[in-house]
Design an enzyme around this catalytic site. Structure first.
Site, PDB file in Angstrom:
ATOM      1  N   HIS A 182       5.948   6.634   6.414  1.00  0.00           N
ATOM      2  CA  HIS A 182       5.536   6.155   5.096  1.00  0.00           C
ATOM      3  C   HIS A 182       5.007   7.347   4.301  1.00  0.00           C
ATOM      4  CE1 HIS A 182       1.881   6.074   7.547  1.00  0.00           C
ATOM      5  NE2 HIS A 182       1.306   6.469   6.434  1.00  0.00           N
ATOM      6  N   GLU A 210      -3.177  13.122   1.438  1.00  0.00           N
ATOM      7  CA  GLU A 210      -4.389  12.619   2.125  1.00  0.00           C
ATOM      8  C   GLU A 210      -5.209  13.790   2.644  1.00  0.00           C
ATOM      9  OE1 GLU A 210      -3.510   8.970   4.672  1.00  0.00           O
ATOM     10  OE2 GLU A 210      -4.691   8.455   2.910  1.00  0.00           O
ATOM     11  N   THR A 233      -5.703   6.301   8.510  1.00  0.00           N
ATOM     12  CA  THR A 233      -6.411   6.519   7.241  1.00  0.00           C
ATOM     13  C   THR A 233      -6.491   5.235   6.432  1.00  0.00           C
ATOM     14  OG1 THR A 233      -4.392   7.099   6.052  1.00  0.00           O
ATOM     15  CG2 THR A 233      -5.568   8.893   7.179  1.00  0.00           C
ATOM     16  N   THR A 234      -6.191   4.125   7.123  1.00  0.00           N
ATOM     17  CA  THR A 234      -6.234   2.819   6.491  1.00  0.00           C
ATOM     18  C   THR A 234      -6.956   1.879   7.440  1.00  0.00           C
ATOM     19  OG1 THR A 234      -4.828   1.016   5.695  1.00  0.00           O
ATOM     20  CG2 THR A 234      -4.037   2.209   7.564  1.00  0.00           C
ATOM     21  N   HIS A 288       0.828  -1.219   0.000  1.00  0.00           N
ATOM     22  CA  HIS A 288       0.000   0.000   0.000  1.00  0.00           C
ATOM     23  C   HIS A 288       0.853   1.257   0.000  1.00  0.00           C
ATOM     24  CE1 HIS A 288      -3.564  -2.428   0.874  1.00  0.00           C
ATOM     25  NE2 HIS A 288      -2.777  -3.107   1.686  1.00  0.00           N
ATOM     26  N   HIS A 293       3.952  10.759   6.440  1.00  0.00           N
ATOM     27  CA  HIS A 293       3.429  10.490   7.785  1.00  0.00           C
ATOM     28  C   HIS A 293       4.511   9.831   8.617  1.00  0.00           C
ATOM     29  CE1 HIS A 293      -0.985  10.357   6.188  1.00  0.00           C
ATOM     30  NE2 HIS A 293      -0.550  11.590   6.410  1.00  0.00           N
ATOM     31  N   HIS A 326       2.335   8.970   1.035  1.00  0.00           N
ATOM     32  CA  HIS A 326       1.131   8.874   0.202  1.00  0.00           C
ATOM     33  C   HIS A 326       1.379   9.747  -1.027  1.00  0.00           C
ATOM     34  CE1 HIS A 326      -1.356   7.004   3.425  1.00  0.00           C
ATOM     35  NE2 HIS A 326      -0.524   7.679   4.211  1.00  0.00           N
TER      36      HIS A 326
HETATM   37  N1  LIG Z   1      -1.859   6.861   7.228  1.00  0.00           N
HETATM   38  S1  LIG Z   1      -1.735   5.622   8.233  1.00  0.00           S
HETATM   39  O1  LIG Z   1      -0.756   5.912   9.222  1.00  0.00           O
HETATM   40  O2  LIG Z   1      -3.037   5.312   8.751  1.00  0.00           O
HETATM   41  C1  LIG Z   1      -1.204   4.243   7.296  1.00  0.00           C
HETATM   42  C2  LIG Z   1      -1.699   4.044   6.021  1.00  0.00           C
HETATM   43  F1  LIG Z   1      -2.582   4.914   5.468  1.00  0.00           F
HETATM   44  C3  LIG Z   1      -1.315   2.938   5.279  1.00  0.00           C
HETATM   45  F2  LIG Z   1      -1.849   2.743   4.064  1.00  0.00           F
HETATM   46  C4  LIG Z   1      -0.420   2.026   5.789  1.00  0.00           C
HETATM   47  S2  LIG Z   1       0.017   0.589   4.881  1.00  0.00           S
HETATM   48  C5  LIG Z   1      -1.496  -0.320   4.924  1.00  0.00           C
HETATM   49  C6  LIG Z   1      -1.735  -0.914   6.287  1.00  0.00           C
HETATM   50  C7  LIG Z   1      -0.794  -2.019   6.502  1.00  0.00           C
HETATM   51  C8  LIG Z   1      -0.747  -3.054   5.580  1.00  0.00           C
HETATM   52  C9  LIG Z   1       0.143  -4.110   5.794  1.00  0.00           C
HETATM   53  C10 LIG Z   1       0.997  -4.077   6.905  1.00  0.00           C
HETATM   54  C11 LIG Z   1       1.964  -5.202   7.127  1.00  0.00           C
HETATM   55  O3  LIG Z   1       1.918  -6.161   6.339  1.00  0.00           O
HETATM   56  O4  LIG Z   1       2.764  -5.091   8.104  1.00  0.00           O
HETATM   57  C12 LIG Z   1       0.949  -3.009   7.823  1.00  0.00           C
HETATM   58  C13 LIG Z   1       0.045  -1.971   7.605  1.00  0.00           C
HETATM   59  C14 LIG Z   1       0.104   2.209   7.053  1.00  0.00           C
HETATM   60  F3  LIG Z   1       0.985   1.309   7.533  1.00  0.00           F
HETATM   61  C15 LIG Z   1      -0.273   3.312   7.825  1.00  0.00           C
HETATM   62  N2  LIG Z   1       0.215   3.472   9.094  1.00  0.00           N
HETATM   63  C16 LIG Z   1       0.249   2.370  10.014  1.00  0.00           C
HETATM   64  C17 LIG Z   1      -1.161   1.808  10.126  1.00  0.00           C
HETATM   65  C18 LIG Z   1      -1.216   0.355  10.520  1.00  0.00           C
HETATM   66  C19 LIG Z   1      -1.418   0.092  11.990  1.00  0.00           C
HETATM   67  C20 LIG Z   1      -0.694   0.999  12.929  1.00  0.00           C
HETATM   68  C21 LIG Z   1       0.798   0.903  12.849  1.00  0.00           C
HETATM   69  C22 LIG Z   1       1.566   1.944  12.116  1.00  0.00           C
HETATM   70  C23 LIG Z   1       0.811   2.905  11.310  1.00  0.00           C
HETATM   71 ZN   LIG Z   2      -0.339   7.560   6.217  1.00  0.00          ZN
END
Ligand SMILES: NS(=O)(=O)c1c(F)c(F)c(SCCc2ccc(C(=O)O)cc2)c(F)c1NC1CCCCCCC1
Ligand SMILES: [Zn+2]
Length: 260
Positions: free
Chosen positions: A95, A107, A201-202, A68, A120, A97
């Site tokens: 990460h 976003e 946001t995910t 993603h 972020h 966007h």
């Molecule tokens: N904008 S955000 O911060 O909400 C965000 C996104 F929009 C994101 F799109 C992402 S990546 C998608 C979520 C994801 C998918 C797979 C894995 C894995 O295989 O380890 C991990 C996470 C993504 F990683 C994050 N941040 C993560 C959210 C996942 C759970 C909390 C841990 C760190 C923050």
């Molecule tokens: Zn993010």
């Protein structure tokens, strides 16, 4: 991955996600459109402090393509303080966007304007030992966000990440990169920002995020933005592009500003 059902940005309206991830249908969701004229000036919002982010280059950081976005894991001893936070936060990951050649991909939007991209930096409250515990508690997470804009100069700190995108162009791939001062990826001015309470946001969209969105933007060269848009592949070898969620309604929340 997260949860047993797979989600994508294709089904990015609330109904799709909320059916599998209930929090995604909640009343404190992110991202939002920031209406600068409606933001409330809050003098207690002190400058963000990121003390001692320089790391020895012999130290390696893990860069991964999770299908993603591209994620850089961060040492948890990098701390976030100041900013009117009730307690310090520890770093977890950062990460990005982004959009695609024709469209911007931040976003958050500001007065309806969408920027080319958004970084972020994700932290969790020092009250918890792990991000897994923190992410389900209100105030458990803090995310520092900054907008990426297309400018004329190459942004050298971002090259630390962009130089390695080819090594993680497939979903699930990871590589180790020389550590660097990740604070250089954020704006110089950490005193002017917007603040509101929202969510991931995910999926699972936990409503536990204290959001800080810096007023000063970051400039990347057109080639750097294009590299981000045209390198990473996710599901079915599709390019990862437009990996942003649409703005969610404020539902009565206020957006604060650290500046008048
Ligand atoms: N904008 S955000 O911060 O909400 C965000 C996104 F929009 C994101 F799109 C992402 S990546 C998608 C979520 C994801 C998918 C797979 C894995 C894995 O295989 O380890 C991990 C996470 C993504 F990683 C994050 N941040 C993560 C959210 C996942 C759970 C909390 C841990 C760190 C923050
Ligand atoms: Zn993010």
């Amino acid at each position: 991955g997260h949860g047993n059902s797979h989600w994508s940005y294709a089904g990015k309206d609330k109904a799709e996600w909320a059916s599998d991830f209930p929090h995604c249908g909640g009343h404190m969701q992110s991202p939002i459109n920031i209406e600068t004229g409606a933001a409330l000036f809050s003098p207690q919002l002190e400058p963000i402090l990121l003390p001692d982010y320089s790391l020895p280059p012999r130290e390696k950081l893990r860069l991964q393509n999770n299908g993603h976005t591209v994620v850089l894991d961060l040492p948890r001893n990098l701390t976030l303080t100041g900013g009117g936070f009730p307690q310090p936060y520890q770093a977890a990951q950062l990460h990005l966007h982004w959009g695609s050649a024709l469209k911007p991909g931040s976003e958050h939007t500001v007065d309806g304007h969408r920027y080319a991209g958004e970084i972020h930096v994700v932290y969790y409250s020092s009250h918890f030992d792990t991000i897994q515990e923190a992410q389900v508690e209100p105030g458990g997470l803090a995310v520092l966000a900054a907008f990426l804009q297309v400018g004329s100069e190459e942004n050298e700190p971002y090259q630390h990440i962009l130089d390695h995108l080819n090594d993680v162009h497939e979903e699930g791939e990871e590589t180790w990169i020389p550590a660097f001062d990740v604070a250089m990826l954020l704006p110089d001015d950490l005193s002017r920002y917007f603040r509101y309470n929202g969510s991931l946001t995910t999926p699972p969209c936990y409503q536990t995020v204290n959001w800080t969105i810096f007023n000063q933007t970051i400039q990347l060269s057109p080639d750097q933005i294009s590299l981000l848009e045209d390198t990473l592949h996710g599901d079915e070898d599709e390019l990862i592009q437009d990996n942003f969620r649409l703005p969610q309604s404020l539902q009565g929340r206020s957006v604060l500003a650290s500046f008048p």
